[in-house]
Enzyme design. Structure first.
Site, PDB file in Angstrom:
ATOM      1  CG  ASP A  70      -2.013  -1.068   1.140  1.00  0.00           C
ATOM      2  OD1 ASP A  70      -1.920  -1.936   0.253  1.00  0.00           O
ATOM      3  OD2 ASP A  70      -2.928  -1.059   1.985  1.00  0.00           O
ATOM      4  CE  LYS A  98      -3.771  -4.309   1.411  1.00  0.00           C
ATOM      5  NZ  LYS A  98      -4.634  -3.236   1.776  1.00  0.00           N
ATOM      6  CB  CYS A 109      -2.463  -2.940   4.938  1.00  0.00           C
ATOM      7  SG  CYS A 109      -4.159  -2.325   4.808  1.00  0.00           S
TER       8      CYS A 109
END
Ligand code: ZN
Length: 202
Positions: free
Chosen positions: A29, A113, A146
């Site tokens: 991310d 995701k 995450c």
């Protein structure tokens, strides 16, 4: 009253050597919304991780190590927006991976995701298995969200997880250390002092 929380012992190693063919780097991310000050969910320590991650990627690519990126991806009305506000919306600037760490098209693999966990409902596990990967070097943000969920999910699938301390960032110190502690203690991941201590053998 302000409580002082002591960080439990985390074992940190200076150097690891990983076999290039059985190792992948997973960049979690590193998208504009999290890494850039104008982003919707800016993580203040994330910009400082760009350079170390870049060094890691250069080293990985030079050794033929596979590189995966996860990209937090949401569409209109995503229930996660009720928790965090709108962020990482598909197709927006904030959703894009930061320019400095841009994936190499046709080489690196980008996984979209929808949840904290990079494995949840994605092709990640299948691809790692197809390529015979056993070790994952996990970097990115947010450390206790995450990164932790992806590292944990990897460990539950018996991948060995390596996390360099200068490659992850969190919203505050507590979250940062809590994430490293969980990865090390619970998931038996290896915490490496710096990306510079990671080398790939061919
Ligand atoms: Zn999200």
């Amino acid at each position: 009253m302000k409580d002082t929380v002591k960080v439990p012992e985390i074992s940190v190693v200076d150097k690891v050597e990983l076999p290039a063919g059985e190792t992948a780097v997973v960049v979690v991310d590193m998208q504009n919304d999290f890494v850039k000050p104008q982003g919707k969910l800016f993580v203040p320590t994330a910009p400082a991780t760009i350079e170390p991650i870049k060094r890691l990627l250069d080293k990985a690519r030079a050794s033929g190590v596979r590189v995966f990126y996860t990209k937090d991806t949401h569409y209109e009305g995503d229930p996660e927006f009720e928790i965090w506000g709108e962020h990482a919306r598909y197709g927006t600037w904030g959703w894009e991976i930061v320019e400095e760490l841009k994936p190499i098209e046709g080489r690196d693999i980008v996984i979209h995701k929808t949840r904290y966990d990079g494995f949840y409902g994605t092709m990640l596990d299948d691809l790692l298995r197809v390529y015979g990967i056993r070790n994952l070097v996990v970097v990115g943000t947010v450390a206790n969200i995450c990164v932790l969920h992806t590292a944990g999910s990897a460990a539950l699938r018996w991948y060995k997880v390596y996390v360099p301390m200068d490659g992850v960032s969190a919203l505050n110190d507590f979250d940062y250390h809590a994430a490293l502690r969980q990865i090390n203690f619970l998931y038996r991941g290896v915490i490496v002092k710096s990306v510079d201590g990671i080398s790939f053998t061919t």
